[in-house]
Design a protein around this motif. Structure first.
Motif, PDB file in Angstrom:
ATOM      1  N   ARG A 102       0.810  -1.078   0.035  1.00 28.62           N
ATOM      2  CA  ARG A 102       0.002   0.046   0.164  1.00 28.62           C
ATOM      3  C   ARG A 102       0.636   1.194  -0.153  1.00 28.62           C
ATOM      4  N   LEU A 118      -9.684  -3.394  -3.683  1.00 26.48           N
ATOM      5  CA  LEU A 118     -10.816  -2.687  -2.941  1.00 26.48           C
ATOM      6  C   LEU A 118     -10.302  -2.506  -1.471  1.00 26.48           C
ATOM      7  N   LEU A 163      -7.403  -0.042  -1.147  1.00 27.48           N
ATOM      8  CA  LEU A 163      -7.929   1.579  -1.138  1.00 27.48           C
ATOM      9  C   LEU A 163      -8.767   1.994  -0.114  1.00 27.48           C
ATOM     10  N   THR A 164      -9.664   1.187   0.314  1.00 28.79           N
ATOM     11  CA  THR A 164     -10.729   1.514   1.477  1.00 28.79           C
ATOM     12  C   THR A 164     -10.464   0.686   2.692  1.00 28.79           C
ATOM     13  N   SER A 170     -11.239  -2.490   3.293  1.00 24.93           N
ATOM     14  CA  SER A 170     -11.956  -3.777   3.377  1.00 24.93           C
ATOM     15  C   SER A 170     -12.332  -4.212   1.955  1.00 24.93           C
ATOM     16  N   ARG A 215     -20.918  -4.812  -3.314  1.00 34.69           N
ATOM     17  CA  ARG A 215     -20.555  -3.565  -3.409  1.00 34.69           C
ATOM     18  C   ARG A 215     -20.366  -2.876  -4.983  1.00 34.69           C
ATOM     19  N   GLU A 239     -17.667   4.488  -3.905  1.00 32.41           N
ATOM     20  CA  GLU A 239     -17.254   4.993  -2.481  1.00 32.41           C
ATOM     21  C   GLU A 239     -16.090   6.047  -2.455  1.00 32.41           C
ATOM     22  N   THR A 240     -16.239   6.751  -1.303  1.00 25.62           N
ATOM     23  CA  THR A 240     -15.323   7.923  -1.196  1.00 25.62           C
ATOM     24  C   THR A 240     -14.225   7.679  -0.129  1.00 25.62           C
ATOM     25  N   LEU A 241     -13.138   8.124  -0.658  1.00 22.82           N
ATOM     26  CA  LEU A 241     -11.635   7.734   0.073  1.00 22.82           C
ATOM     27  C   LEU A 241     -11.698   9.216   1.026  1.00 22.82           C
ATOM     28  N   VAL A 245     -14.214   6.358  -5.675  1.00 19.95           N
ATOM     29  CA  VAL A 245     -13.935   4.847  -6.029  1.00 19.95           C
ATOM     30  C   VAL A 245     -15.132   4.158  -6.680  1.00 19.95           C
ATOM     31  N   VAL A 279     -16.525   0.583  -7.715  1.00 19.53           N
ATOM     32  CA  VAL A 279     -16.028  -0.755  -7.322  1.00 19.53           C
ATOM     33  C   VAL A 279     -16.477  -1.894  -8.602  1.00 19.53           C
TER      34      VAL A 279
END
Length: 476
Positions: free
Chosen positions: A387, A410, A413-414, A416, A423, A428-430, A436, A438
């Motif tokens: 990462r 995923l 980045l998130t 999980s 999903r 989704e938002t970082l 992001v 999915v």
């Protein structure tokens, strides 16, 4: 004294019948004389049948199989010894399997010897084709066992060669399998079958597969004793093959490649000196990643596979990890999954040349299986170590939108990767505000066994990429 003459054919069943009758009549072992074949003159021998049975004989089930195997040994005392043990077992004077008892120990050893002899017969009988008497092909073989195992070994050949007629001749017994019927007779003619045309082909094949680099004469003779060689067509080649083995091994070593060509070419590219990359650039970051030792994946992989694409890319695509092809070439998404991505991205209106494509893990994790390298999923520690590089890529590229393909991407980045399919298609938002989208990894589509399911998933994957393009347009 009772004399029992057992036939050469069906010896073991005959002993079993006679032994049961004698034991039930209470005849002691010392009063029985056992012979095979023609009876010899003995003034004190009595051939009259024993008296009527007065009791039942009971033996452990495993004892029966051992007796029947050991009675195929060549020891002339085997019948008397087995009968004496039968009486002792029935009387409770001997516990089955007690190796402290010398007769028991010898019986078990003879059982092992017989099984080994049967195995050798199965391995070293060589059939030769002979003129048939009917519509089925016919074959004949000559074999010289050390023990009378013909009847015990024959069912194996009947099962394996049930579609042909065959004869196996030994010095004592001739085994015939004709039209699916197995029979045994005493051998009359000991004439061996003549060679056939396939023996030259077999010798050529044997010489071709002979591996001089693994030559171990002692081990070979332990499995194929010399007493069997005279009946094996390939045996005449063995002395010359052994004599030339050392030179053939050197020739093989000289001709063999030192490394797989693709892997060697990739390593050579790494060794070539190049100009240092500009400081603070993606090329400098890529050079630093090539020396990464944050986890152990680098030790087995060919090279690091860093992201590629313009530093000003508005859309970043993150996959899971390099595959076999990516590991050899050194570029992301060039294998089968990459081809699926390129095709569907083009149909969705995305130009790969404008994208920054990378992976959550930068080294190929695999398990070797023969000549293949089988993909293995990175664990949490490996994703955490990598990462570091993904965050640096995001910091330098600063994409407007990120596409996460697969659970590993995923999770990196998130935090999980659970519930990927639930999903899928969502945005989704970082923590830094980057959206992001999915979706699944293209390798998921390739693993689907049904063609219709693969086509349906490709369409859904294309829709996800098209949604990413629309999302990008709203964030510019």
């Amino acid at each position: 004294m009772h004399e029992v003459v057992l036939p050469r054919i069906g010896t073991v069943p005959a002993w079993r019948r006679e032994a049961r009758a004698l034991a039930q009549a209470g005849v002691p072992a010392a009063e029985v004389l056992w012979r095979v074949g023609e009876a010899e003159a003995d003034l004190f021998a009595e051939r009259a049948p024993p008296a009527a049975a007065t009791r039942q004989i009971r033996l452990p089930r495993e004892a029966v199989a051992t007796f029947e195997a050991a009675l195929c040994h060549a020891d002339p005392e085997r019948f008397a010894r087995a009968y004496a043990m039968l009486l002792r077992l029935d009387a409770g004077e001997l516990r089955w399997g007690d190796r402290t008892d010398p007769p028991m120990r010898r019986l078990l050893a003879q059982e092992k010897t017989v099984h080994r002899e049967i195995h050798k017969m199965h391995a070293f009988v060589r059939f030769r084709e002979v003129p048939p008497d009917g519509p089925r092909r016919a074959f004949a073989a000559w074999f010289e066992p050390d023990h009378p195992v013909e009847e015990a070994a024959a069912p194996f050949f009947a099962r394996r060669f049930g579609d042909m007629d065959w004869v196996i001749v030994t010095p004592e017994v001739t085994t015939r399998f004709v039209d699916g019927t197995l029979s045994f007779t005493e051998t009359v003619s000991r004439e061996r079958p003549p060679p056939d045309a396939t023996e030259d082909l077999w010798r050529t094949y044997y010489a071709g597969i002979f591996n001089p680099a693994r030559l171990m004469p002692k081990a070979m003779q332990a499995e194929m004793p010399k007493r069997y060689w005279k009946n094996l067509p390939e045996a005449a080649l063995i002395p010359a093959l052994i004599r030339g083995a050392e030179q053939r091994a050197r020739d093989m070593q000289a001709a063999a490649p030192t490394e797989p060509p693709a892997r060697r070419a990739a390593i050579e590219r790494q060794r070539q000196p190049s100009a240092p990359p500009p400081p603070g650039s993606l090329d400098e970051l890529r050079a630093q990643a090539a020396e990464c030792r944050r986890c152990n994946l680098w030790s087995a992989a060919t090279q690091v596979v860093f992201g590629e694409g313009p530093a000003s890319a508005a859309l970043m695509v993150v996959g899971e990890q390099p595959g076999d092809r990516e590991d050899l070439v050194g570029r992301p998404f060039v294998g089968p999954a990459g081809q699926v991505f390129d095709e569907e991205a083009g149909k969705a209106g995305l130009d790969r040349r404008t994208l920054f494509v990378t992976n959550a893990v930068k080294h190929f994790k695999f398990t070797p299986r023969g000549k293949r390298r089988i993909h293995q999923k990175p664990d949490a520690g490996e994703m955490t170590a990598c990462r570091w590089w993904l965050d640096l890529e995001r910091e330098m590229v600063r994409p407007k939108v990120i596409v996460a393909m697969g659970a590993t991407a995923l999770a990196s980045l998130t935090g999980s990767g659970a519930g990927l399919l639930r999903r899928r298609g969502q945005v989704e938002t970082l923590p830094d505000g980057t959206p992001v989208l999915v979706t699944v990894h293209p390798s998921y589509i390739l693993r689907l066994p049904d063609e219709a399911a693969r086509e349906a998933e490709r369409a859904r994957f294309r829709d996800d990429l098209r949604a990413a393009r629309y999302l990008l347009e709203t964030h510019r």
